[in-house]
Motif scaffolding. Structure first.
Motif, PDB file in Angstrom:
ATOM      1  N   ASP A  17       0.835  -1.212   0.000  1.00  0.00           N
ATOM      2  CA  ASP A  17       0.000   0.000   0.000  1.00  0.00           C
ATOM      3  C   ASP A  17       0.869   1.261   0.000  1.00  0.00           C
ATOM      4  N   ALA A  18       1.877   1.260   0.848  1.00  0.00           N
ATOM      5  CA  ALA A  18       2.775   2.424   0.931  1.00  0.00           C
ATOM      6  C   ALA A  18       3.544   2.591  -0.381  1.00  0.00           C
ATOM      7  N   ARG A  19       3.964   1.499  -0.972  1.00  0.00           N
ATOM      8  CA  ARG A  19       4.708   1.560  -2.235  1.00  0.00           C
ATOM      9  C   ARG A  19       3.839   2.165  -3.342  1.00  0.00           C
ATOM     10  N   LYS A  20       2.581   1.692  -3.410  1.00  0.00           N
ATOM     11  CA  LYS A  20       1.673   2.194  -4.458  1.00  0.00           C
ATOM     12  C   LYS A  20       1.417   3.688  -4.294  1.00  0.00           C
ATOM     13  N   ARG A  21       1.172   4.087  -3.053  1.00  0.00           N
ATOM     14  CA  ARG A  21       0.876   5.497  -2.778  1.00  0.00           C
ATOM     15  C   ARG A  21       2.086   6.369  -3.143  1.00  0.00           C
ATOM     16  N   SER A  22       3.252   5.904  -2.782  1.00  0.00           N
ATOM     17  CA  SER A  22       4.478   6.645  -3.072  1.00  0.00           C
ATOM     18  C   SER A  22       4.695   6.762  -4.582  1.00  0.00           C
ATOM     19  N   ALA A  23       4.504   5.657  -5.301  1.00  0.00           N
ATOM     20  CA  ALA A  23       4.699   5.662  -6.752  1.00  0.00           C
ATOM     21  C   ALA A  23       3.698   6.609  -7.425  1.00  0.00           C
ATOM     22  N   GLU A  24       2.465   6.616  -6.899  1.00  0.00           N
ATOM     23  CA  GLU A  24       1.427   7.478  -7.478  1.00  0.00           C
ATOM     24  C   GLU A  24       1.795   8.954  -7.293  1.00  0.00           C
ATOM     25  N   LEU A  25       2.166   9.321  -6.071  1.00  0.00           N
ATOM     26  CA  LEU A  25       2.522  10.718  -5.800  1.00  0.00           C
ATOM     27  C   LEU A  25       3.766  11.126  -6.581  1.00  0.00           C
ATOM     28  N   TYR A  26       4.695  10.200  -6.706  1.00  0.00           N
ATOM     29  CA  TYR A  26       5.920  10.484  -7.457  1.00  0.00           C
ATOM     30  C   TYR A  26       5.585  10.763  -8.921  1.00  0.00           C
ATOM     31  N   PHE A  27       4.708   9.969  -9.488  1.00  0.00           N
ATOM     32  CA  PHE A  27       4.327  10.153 -10.892  1.00  0.00           C
ATOM     33  C   PHE A  27       3.620  11.494 -11.092  1.00  0.00           C
ATOM     34  N   TYR A  28       2.727  11.839 -10.161  1.00  0.00           N
ATOM     35  CA  TYR A  28       2.072  13.152 -10.238  1.00  0.00           C
ATOM     36  C   TYR A  28       3.123  14.255 -10.264  1.00  0.00           C
ATOM     37  N   HIS A  29       4.062  14.138  -9.323  1.00  0.00           N
ATOM     38  CA  HIS A  29       5.067  15.195  -9.180  1.00  0.00           C
ATOM     39  C   HIS A  29       5.933  15.304 -10.430  1.00  0.00           C
ATOM     40  N   ARG A  30       6.325  14.162 -10.978  1.00  0.00           N
ATOM     41  CA  ARG A  30       7.177  14.183 -12.169  1.00  0.00           C
ATOM     42  C   ARG A  30       6.447  14.708 -13.400  1.00  0.00           C
ATOM     43  N   SER A  31       5.154  14.404 -13.491  1.00  0.00           N
ATOM     44  CA  SER A  31       4.430  14.805 -14.703  1.00  0.00           C
ATOM     45  C   SER A  31       3.879  16.223 -14.615  1.00  0.00           C
ATOM     46  N   SER A  32       3.887  16.807 -13.422  1.00  0.00           N
ATOM     47  CA  SER A  32       3.341  18.150 -13.230  1.00  0.00           C
ATOM     48  C   SER A  32       3.913  19.199 -14.196  1.00  0.00           C
ATOM     49  N   PRO A  33       5.249  19.302 -14.355  1.00  0.00           N
ATOM     50  CA  PRO A  33       5.772  20.329 -15.272  1.00  0.00           C
ATOM     51  C   PRO A  33       5.325  20.117 -16.715  1.00  0.00           C
ATOM     52  N   HIS A  34       5.099  18.862 -17.102  1.00  0.00           N
ATOM     53  CA  HIS A  34       4.657  18.585 -18.470  1.00  0.00           C
ATOM     54  C   HIS A  34       3.229  19.104 -18.691  1.00  0.00           C
ATOM     55  N   LEU A  35       2.389  18.929 -17.685  1.00  0.00           N
ATOM     56  CA  LEU A  35       1.020  19.440 -17.818  1.00  0.00           C
ATOM     57  C   LEU A  35       1.006  20.966 -17.884  1.00  0.00           C
ATOM     58  N   ILE A  36       1.823  21.583 -17.044  1.00  0.00           N
ATOM     59  CA  ILE A  36       1.892  23.052 -17.045  1.00  0.00           C
ATOM     60  C   ILE A  36       2.422  23.533 -18.405  1.00  0.00           C
ATOM     61  N   LEU A  37       3.431  22.830 -18.914  1.00  0.00           N
ATOM     62  CA  LEU A  37       3.997  23.178 -20.223  1.00  0.00           C
ATOM     63  C   LEU A  37       2.940  23.108 -21.322  1.00  0.00           C
ATOM     64  N   TRP A  38       2.228  21.976 -21.402  1.00  0.00           N
ATOM     65  CA  TRP A  38       1.249  21.817 -22.487  1.00  0.00           C
ATOM     66  C   TRP A  38       0.024  22.697 -22.277  1.00  0.00           C
ATOM     67  N   GLY A  39      -0.311  22.976 -21.029  1.00  0.00           N
ATOM     68  CA  GLY A  39      -1.390  23.927 -20.757  1.00  0.00           C
ATOM     69  C   GLY A  39      -1.027  25.309 -21.288  1.00  0.00           C
ATOM     70  N   THR A  40       0.231  25.702 -21.072  1.00  0.00           N
ATOM     71  CA  THR A  40       0.708  26.998 -21.564  1.00  0.00           C
ATOM     72  C   THR A  40       0.694  27.020 -23.094  1.00  0.00           C
ATOM     73  N   ILE A  41       1.086  25.894 -23.687  1.00  0.00           N
ATOM     74  CA  ILE A  41       1.070  25.803 -25.160  1.00  0.00           C
ATOM     75  C   ILE A  41      -0.359  25.942 -25.686  1.00  0.00           C
ATOM     76  N   TRP A  42      -1.283  25.351 -24.984  1.00  0.00           N
ATOM     77  CA  TRP A  42      -2.688  25.496 -25.399  1.00  0.00           C
ATOM     78  C   TRP A  42      -3.133  26.949 -25.301  1.00  0.00           C
ATOM     79  N   VAL A  43      -2.763  27.606 -24.229  1.00  0.00           N
ATOM     80  CA  VAL A  43      -3.161  29.014 -24.054  1.00  0.00           C
ATOM     81  C   VAL A  43      -2.640  29.835 -25.234  1.00  0.00           C
ATOM     82  N   ILE A  44      -1.351  29.654 -25.549  1.00  0.00           N
ATOM     83  CA  ILE A  44      -0.746  30.430 -26.645  1.00  0.00           C
ATOM     84  C   ILE A  44      -1.321  29.990 -28.001  1.00  0.00           C
TER      85      ILE A  44
END
Lengths: 186, 99
Positions: A17-44
């Motif tokens: 359970d702890a491993r899954k939760r950690s992996a999930e939060l880690y993936f969110y954190h790693r992918s966050s800049p990509h979402l912000i990047l593509w969101g900005t691209i959409w705005v422009i």
């Protein structure tokens, strides 16, 4: 100290359970800049398309190139911070490439008739892809995908056509940026 | 292993090790995120991290980001090996009971 098999199974389950939760939060954190990047691209991109429709093709070509290159840079910066490549984060870059390929190929084959269709289609595909990623990677991706798809469809049917590009810029791109910021929180 | 590793065989420390093992080698996790995963208080988590650090199972990095203190915890090679051994021990018990 000797453990029973029940205790061992329970302990393993707690660890998993702890491993899954950690992996999930880690993936969110790693992918966050990509979402912000593509969101900005959409705005422009969508904003620019609304303002200068004659140049939208060039604009999107340039933005997609910038997006892919920036995604690679973001990934390399993370690797340069001492960590090895993430277990799943690199797949986001591959996912972007697949979406770009799929949308381009479908445009070629299906040939949409209206500019609104050109506008809504990639957003629907992207939102659906996020929902699919979320089935394996966590609820936040599902929520982000549903938001993008719902806002795209709402705008398509209820927003004045001449305002739709701006709707997609502010609401579509904005929701992706907000999702990226949300992913950064614990 | 005839006995479970007492350093890992404790609910909070087990969760800490499991959370760290989920990350790629060399990747640290921030204290606040670890706290959310483990569900322990700050003081309790800090004490258990110190125990694991003293055993050489984790490394702790402290720095400042935008003038705010940041603590990050990383699994060491020794800790990774100890955790793998611990999981093998648990799986062995289950396998023996099933055979």
């Amino acid at each position: 100290m000797t453990l029973s098999s029940e205790e061992a199974a329970k302990t393993l389950s707690q660890a998993e359970d702890a491993r899954k939760r950690s992996a999930e939060l880690y993936f969110y954190h790693r992918s966050s800049p990509h979402l912000i990047l593509w969101g900005t691209i959409w705005v422009i991109g969508y904003g620019g398309t609304g303002l200068f429709p004659a140049y939208s093709g060039y604009l999107w070509d340039a933005l997609v190139l910038i997006g892919v290159a920036s995604g690679v840079v973001i990934g390399r910066c993370r690797s340069g911070q001492g960590s090895t490549a993430g277990p799943r984060a690199w797949r986001l870059a591959a996912l972007a490439a697949i979406i770009i390929f799929f949308v381009s190929a479908t445009y070629r084959i299906m040939q949409p008739h209206y500019s609104l269709q050109f506008c809504a289609y990639p957003a629907l595909i992207t939102g659906s892809a996020y929902m699919a990623v979320g089935l394996w990677s966590g609820l936040r991706y599902v929520v982000a995908g549903v938001a993008v798809v719902a806002l795209t469809l709402f705008g398509f049917y209820f927003i004045e056509p001449h305002l739709y590009f701006f709707w997609m810029a502010v609401v579509g791109g904005g929701s992706m940026i907000l999702a990226g910021l949300w992913f950064r929180t614990v | 292993m005839e006995q479970p590793d007492p350093l890992i065989h404790q609910p909070v420390r087990l969760k800490i090790m499991a959370a760290l093992k989920a990350l790629p080698a060399g990747e640290p996790i921030e204290f606040v995120r670890l706290k959310a995963i483990v569900g322990a208080t700050e003081g309790n988590l800090g004490a258990h991290i110190t125990t694991l650090e003293e055993a050489g199972y984790v490394a702790v990095e402290k720095d400042f980001v935008a003038k705010r203190p940041r603590t990050r915890v990383m699994l060491s090679k020794q800790g990774r090996r100890a955790y793998d051994d611990y999981l093998d021990y648990l799986r062995e018990i289950i396998a023996l009971s099933e055979s």
